[in-house]
Design a protein around this motif. Structure first.
Motif, short mmCIF file in Angstrom:
data_model
loop_
_atom_site.label_atom_id
_atom_site.label_comp_id
_atom_site.label_asym_id
_atom_site.label_seq_id
_atom_site.Cartn_x
_atom_site.Cartn_y
_atom_site.Cartn_z
N LYS A 148 38.51 43.03 42.41
CA LYS A 148 38.58 41.53 42.29
C LYS A 148 39.64 40.74 43.15
O LYS A 148 39.44 39.53 43.75
CB LYS A 148 38.78 41.23 40.78
CG LYS A 148 37.47 41.64 39.84
CD LYS A 148 37.59 40.75 38.40
CE LYS A 148 38.60 41.43 37.62
NZ LYS A 148 38.35 41.17 36.23
N ARG A 149 40.78 41.21 43.06
CA ARG A 149 41.88 40.52 43.88
C ARG A 149 41.55 40.60 45.33
O ARG A 149 41.59 39.36 46.03
CB ARG A 149 43.27 41.01 43.67
CG ARG A 149 44.49 40.69 44.49
CD ARG A 149 45.62 41.60 44.09
NE ARG A 149 46.18 41.13 42.80
CZ ARG A 149 47.20 41.50 42.23
NH1 ARG A 149 47.94 42.58 43.14
NH2 ARG A 149 47.65 41.58 41.02
N ASP A 160 48.30 42.11 36.58
CA ASP A 160 47.03 42.26 36.79
C ASP A 160 46.57 43.75 36.27
O ASP A 160 45.45 44.06 35.58
CB ASP A 160 46.39 41.58 37.70
CG ASP A 160 46.40 40.21 37.81
OD1 ASP A 160 46.30 39.54 36.65
OD2 ASP A 160 46.57 39.66 38.86
N THR A 161 47.02 44.92 37.37
CA THR A 161 46.95 45.94 37.24
C THR A 161 47.62 47.06 36.74
O THR A 161 47.62 48.04 36.76
CB THR A 161 46.62 46.51 39.02
OG1 THR A 161 47.95 46.28 39.52
CG2 THR A 161 45.67 45.55 39.63
N GLN A 178 41.91 49.64 36.41
CA GLN A 178 42.85 49.14 37.31
C GLN A 178 42.01 48.89 38.70
O GLN A 178 42.43 48.03 39.32
CB GLN A 178 44.10 49.97 37.60
CG GLN A 178 44.93 50.19 36.40
CD GLN A 178 45.91 51.08 36.46
OE1 GLN A 178 45.57 52.23 36.10
NE2 GLN A 178 47.24 50.81 36.34
N GLN A 234 40.42 45.70 38.54
CA GLN A 234 41.33 44.43 38.73
C GLN A 234 41.61 44.41 40.18
O GLN A 234 41.76 43.05 40.81
CB GLN A 234 42.48 44.81 38.06
CG GLN A 234 41.89 44.75 36.33
CD GLN A 234 41.60 43.57 35.86
OE1 GLN A 234 40.74 42.83 36.11
NE2 GLN A 234 42.59 42.79 35.16
#
Length: 429
Positions: free
Chosen positions: A258-259, A160-161, A252, A255
């Motif tokens: 959001k996590r 994701d990042t 990044q 992302q």
């Protein structure tokens, strides 16, 4: 009476064969190439082409496609000079076009010769490029790094990042060249904590910090970071979750935000912006900026559609799965080092997307524009946007631009303390 000639007996001596036309079968191995006929207009074509390039080199036209502000300076004067050169060359070709046409006719009297030279040039160019690519691969150039940087040694690839910290990891780094050792300890979420074994409470109301090494607190102990100084305030009611990661871009950080918003009841999100983030937002393969360093993966690359909508253009991938032409990488490295400065439209769009995403989940969004040192712009790029902006250009204490860790480019305890004070004053107003 003379005998009639028609009554003479026929014999081989008296009969002469009429000449017969000779027909030859055309050969399948030969063909006819007509000569270059008709008026040759190469001189005129060159003149028109150069004049067209002179028009296209106008700064107002070039600026529609690429910024004129390059890392070597503003190229508007260079474009004006290029226009003069191209225009002069166009006039010269027009004046001597008969000589150009005559020289072309002498050099290439047939189309076959033109085709032969063209194929020879294309073939030699392709062979040269192939040999150069092979040589670069054998020399491992321009990417020679084989060892992870100290920051990446604490991290792992993250789809994701791009990369994130190893959960429950602990290490002490520093203590060389006059710097003090600093401990880097992470909980099960991969966020930095003050001591080994400390875990964030997923049920406690929190303030979430996202960003790069300035947010993480590179080169300083945790208690000296602005996250640690906020947490140490006796009147600070929220849990501080430090989601900063070394080398992160705005995308990044988006992302990561959001996590972590899914892991904690976040009341406020703080994103720390520094002047290097637009550069990082504009590139997918970070090695093009740092060819001597080895990264765990590429960064997730966001882009803008023509209507201004934000979308994920390239996801993060492992470098082990990445194939790239080395010769093309050399040209791209030169382009990024000398070429146009990245625009701010993408970074602004990412920040607004972060704000909208955080507020849609009930969290207030704050942006700290950390402007420190000579690289800082005179005005924040986020001025005028509907943001809770904390601009460090305002209320600067004496010596602010010198508050760095010795022999390092990261802010020291005093700079972190100033940002912590600004945040504490704004979070609950």
């Amino acid at each position: 009476m003379k005998p009639d000639s028609t009554s003479l007996p026929l014999s081989n001596e008296n009969v002469q064969s009429a000449p017969q036309p000779v027909t030859r079968r055309p050969s399948c191995y030969t063909f006819h190439v007509p000569p270059m006929s008709g008026p040759r207009r190469l001189g005129s074509a060159l003149s028109v082409a150069l004049a067209g390039l002179a028009v296209l080199a106008a700064p107002d036209i070039v600026e529609r496609f690429v910024s004129l502000d390059w890392r070597i300076g503003n190229i508007r004067p260079w474009l004006h000079g290029l226009q003069v050169v191209l225009g002069g060359a166009a006039l010269l070709c027009w004046a001597v076009r008969p000589r150009i046409d005559a020289a072309w006719g002498r050099a290439f009297p047939t189309r076959r010769q033109v085709l032969f030279v063209l194929l020879a040039v294309l073939g030699s160019t392709a062979a040269s490029l192939a040999l150069a690519e092979m040589a670069l691969r054998l020399l491992h150039f321009p990417f020679r790094a084989r060892v992870l940087t100290s920051g990446d040694a604490m991290a792992r690839f993250d789809p994701d990042t791009g990369w994130s910290y190893v959960p429950n990891y602990a290490v002490v780094r520093g203590g060389v060249f006059g710097s003090r050792p600093a401990g880097y300890f992470f909980d099960r979420f991969g966020t930095r904590v003050r001591a080994p074994g400390v875990q964030h409470d997923p049920a406690r109301p929190s303030v979430l910090l996202v960003g790069c090494s300035f947010t993480l607190g590179e080169a300083v102990p945790y208690e000296e970071t602005f996250a640690g100084q906020l947490e140490a305030r006796p009147d600070f009611p929220l849990q501080v979750v430090n989601g900063g990661v070394i080398g992160f871009s705005t995308g990044q950080s988006f992302q990561m935000m959001k996590r972590l918003l899914e892991q904690f009841p976040v009341q406020a999100v703080v994103y720390t912006f520094i002047p290097q983030h637009p550069d990082r937002d504009a590139i997918w393969d970070r090695r093009l900026y740092h060819p001597d360093e080895r990264f765990l993966g590429t960064t997730p690359l966001f882009a803008l559609r023509r209507d201004g909508a934000l979308y994920l253009k390239e996801p993060a991938v492992r470098f082990e799965h990445l194939t790239r032409f080395q010769l093309g990488a050399c040209f791209r490295i030169a382009w990024f080092r000398k070429g146009p400065l990245p625009g701010l439209a993408l970074t602004r769009a990412l920040v607004l997307a972060m704000r909208d995403y955080a507020e849609s989940r009930g969290a207030r969004f704050y942006l700290v524009d950390w402007a420190q040192g000579p690289s800082a712009a005179p005005e924040s790029p986020f001025t005028g946007l509907n943001l809770r902006l904390i601009d460090t250009r305002h209320q600067q204490p004496p010596g602010w631009n010198t508050w760095y860790v010795p022999l390092d480019s990261h802010p020291d305890r005093r700079a972190h303390g100033h940002v912590a004070s600004l945040l504490a004053a704004r979070l609950f107003e």
